[in-house]
Design a protein around this motif. Structure first.
Motif, PDB file in Angstrom:
ATOM      1  N   LYS A 167       1.017  -1.271   0.145  1.00  0.00           N
ATOM      2  CA  LYS A 167      -0.053   0.136  -0.040  1.00  0.00           C
ATOM      3  C   LYS A 167       0.791   1.395   0.130  1.00  0.00           C
ATOM      4  N   LEU A 168       0.496   2.167  -0.754  1.00  0.00           N
ATOM      5  CA  LEU A 168       1.342   3.460  -0.933  1.00  0.00           C
ATOM      6  C   LEU A 168       0.451   4.700  -0.845  1.00  0.00           C
ATOM      7  N   SER A 169       1.122   5.766  -0.547  1.00  0.00           N
ATOM      8  CA  SER A 169       0.574   7.100  -0.498  1.00  0.00           C
ATOM      9  C   SER A 169       0.340   7.733  -2.145  1.00  0.00           C
ATOM     10  N   ALA A 170       1.217   7.057  -2.925  1.00  0.00           N
ATOM     11  CA  ALA A 170       1.553   7.963  -4.181  1.00  0.00           C
ATOM     12  C   ALA A 170       0.039   7.434  -5.001  1.00  0.00           C
ATOM     13  N   ARG A 171      -0.270   8.324  -5.781  1.00  0.00           N
ATOM     14  CA  ARG A 171      -1.394   8.273  -6.718  1.00  0.00           C
ATOM     15  C   ARG A 171      -1.106   7.786  -7.869  1.00  0.00           C
ATOM     16  N   ASN A 172       0.011   7.969  -8.517  1.00  0.00           N
ATOM     17  CA  ASN A 172       0.284   7.642  -9.830  1.00  0.00           C
ATOM     18  C   ASN A 172       1.498   6.370  -9.647  1.00  0.00           C
ATOM     19  N   VAL A 173       1.169   5.060  -9.986  1.00  0.00           N
ATOM     20  CA  VAL A 173       1.994   4.140  -9.891  1.00  0.00           C
ATOM     21  C   VAL A 173       1.606   3.282 -11.249  1.00  0.00           C
ATOM     22  N   PHE A 174       3.107   2.928 -11.968  1.00  0.00           N
ATOM     23  CA  PHE A 174       2.751   2.658 -13.225  1.00  0.00           C
ATOM     24  C   PHE A 174       3.749   1.284 -13.080  1.00  0.00           C
ATOM     25  N   LYS A 175       2.987   0.202 -13.610  1.00  0.00           N
ATOM     26  CA  LYS A 175       3.657  -1.175 -13.577  1.00  0.00           C
ATOM     27  C   LYS A 175       4.405  -1.309 -14.940  1.00  0.00           C
ATOM     28  N   GLY A 176       5.602  -1.978 -14.926  1.00  0.00           N
ATOM     29  CA  GLY A 176       5.924  -1.999 -16.197  1.00  0.00           C
ATOM     30  C   GLY A 176       7.452  -3.153 -16.209  1.00  0.00           C
ATOM     31  N   ASN A 177       7.984  -3.380 -17.347  1.00  0.00           N
ATOM     32  CA  ASN A 177       9.202  -4.279 -17.370  1.00  0.00           C
ATOM     33  C   ASN A 177      10.420  -3.243 -17.380  1.00  0.00           C
ATOM     34  N   VAL A 178      11.372  -3.889 -16.912  1.00  0.00           N
ATOM     35  CA  VAL A 178      12.721  -3.179 -17.060  1.00  0.00           C
ATOM     36  C   VAL A 178      13.297  -3.225 -18.363  1.00  0.00           C
ATOM     37  N   LYS A 179      13.374  -2.399 -19.248  1.00  0.00           N
ATOM     38  CA  LYS A 179      13.802  -2.368 -20.482  1.00  0.00           C
ATOM     39  C   LYS A 179      15.319  -2.168 -20.619  1.00  0.00           C
ATOM     40  N   LYS A 180      15.719  -1.088 -19.838  1.00  0.00           N
ATOM     41  CA  LYS A 180      17.099  -0.912 -19.819  1.00  0.00           C
ATOM     42  C   LYS A 180      17.912  -0.349 -18.609  1.00  0.00           C
ATOM     43  N   LEU A 181      19.172  -0.936 -18.191  1.00  0.00           N
ATOM     44  CA  LEU A 181      19.701  -0.432 -16.898  1.00  0.00           C
ATOM     45  C   LEU A 181      20.951   0.162 -17.371  1.00  0.00           C
ATOM     46  N   VAL A 194      27.860   5.164  -9.037  1.00  0.00           N
ATOM     47  CA  VAL A 194      27.082   5.457  -7.784  1.00  0.00           C
ATOM     48  C   VAL A 194      25.668   5.283  -8.183  1.00  0.00           C
ATOM     49  N   SER A 195      25.246   5.390  -9.190  1.00  0.00           N
ATOM     50  CA  SER A 195      23.815   5.532  -9.588  1.00  0.00           C
ATOM     51  C   SER A 195      23.485   4.544 -10.732  1.00  0.00           C
ATOM     52  N   THR A 196      22.107   4.060 -10.925  1.00  0.00           N
ATOM     53  CA  THR A 196      21.529   3.423 -11.993  1.00  0.00           C
ATOM     54  C   THR A 196      20.606   3.895 -12.619  1.00  0.00           C
ATOM     55  N   GLU A 197      20.680   4.427 -13.936  1.00  0.00           N
ATOM     56  CA  GLU A 197      19.527   4.658 -14.730  1.00  0.00           C
ATOM     57  C   GLU A 197      18.792   3.590 -15.120  1.00  0.00           C
ATOM     58  N   VAL A 198      17.320   3.782 -14.590  1.00  0.00           N
ATOM     59  CA  VAL A 198      16.452   2.552 -14.740  1.00  0.00           C
ATOM     60  C   VAL A 198      15.255   2.863 -15.689  1.00  0.00           C
ATOM     61  N   THR A 199      15.132   2.139 -17.002  1.00  0.00           N
ATOM     62  CA  THR A 199      14.007   2.689 -17.823  1.00  0.00           C
ATOM     63  C   THR A 199      13.140   1.537 -17.717  1.00  0.00           C
ATOM     64  N   LEU A 200      11.807   1.862 -17.662  1.00  0.00           N
ATOM     65  CA  LEU A 200      10.549   0.718 -17.575  1.00  0.00           C
ATOM     66  C   LEU A 200       9.898   1.246 -18.946  1.00  0.00           C
ATOM     67  N   GLU A 201       9.424   0.077 -19.400  1.00  0.00           N
ATOM     68  CA  GLU A 201       8.287   0.294 -20.394  1.00  0.00           C
ATOM     69  C   GLU A 201       7.137  -0.190 -19.972  1.00  0.00           C
ATOM     70  N   ILE A 202       6.116   0.755 -19.812  1.00  0.00           N
ATOM     71  CA  ILE A 202       5.048   0.708 -18.880  1.00  0.00           C
ATOM     72  C   ILE A 202       3.644   0.700 -20.003  1.00  0.00           C
ATOM     73  N   ALA A 203       4.019   0.603 -21.260  1.00  0.00           N
ATOM     74  CA  ALA A 203       3.227   0.464 -22.170  1.00  0.00           C
ATOM     75  C   ALA A 203       3.949   0.313 -23.499  1.00  0.00           C
ATOM     76  N   PRO A 204       3.322  -0.325 -24.711  1.00  0.00           N
ATOM     77  CA  PRO A 204       3.971  -0.348 -25.837  1.00  0.00           C
ATOM     78  C   PRO A 204       4.607   1.041 -26.505  1.00  0.00           C
ATOM     79  N   ASP A 205       5.762   1.267 -26.672  1.00  0.00           N
ATOM     80  CA  ASP A 205       6.342   2.777 -26.919  1.00  0.00           C
ATOM     81  C   ASP A 205       6.011   3.626 -25.925  1.00  0.00           C
TER      82      ASP A 205
END
Length: 69
Positions: free
Chosen positions: A2-16, A21-32
């Motif tokens: 459960k979260l207080s955030a209202r904008n939650v998008f499920k996706g698949n990790v497309k690129k790391l 120190v950091s990692t750039e994470v790209t999620l594909e949440i819908a086609p294109d």
């Protein structure tokens, strides 16, 4: 999960892109349709992120967070 955030998008990790120190994470949440966040390298490792794995992008105010079940 459960979260207080209202904008939650499920996706698949497309690129790391892992840096020293950091990692750039790209999620594909819908086609294109992708969303990218920069999180700490330790957080990416702790979440077990890998290309093709399911994850969530949480948007609250000006921040984007990544979560897994």
């Amino acid at each position: 999960m459960k979260l207080s955030a209202r904008n939650v998008f499920k996706g698949n990790v497309k690129k790391l892109v892992t840096g020293m120190v950091s990692t750039e994470v790209t999620l594909e949440i819908a086609p294109d349709l992708e969303i990218t966040a920069i999180i700490s390298k330790a957080s990416a490792e702790g979440l077990g992120l890998a290309e093709g794995k399911s994850a969530y992008a949480l948007v609250k105010a000006s921040d984007v967070l990544i979560a897994v079940d």
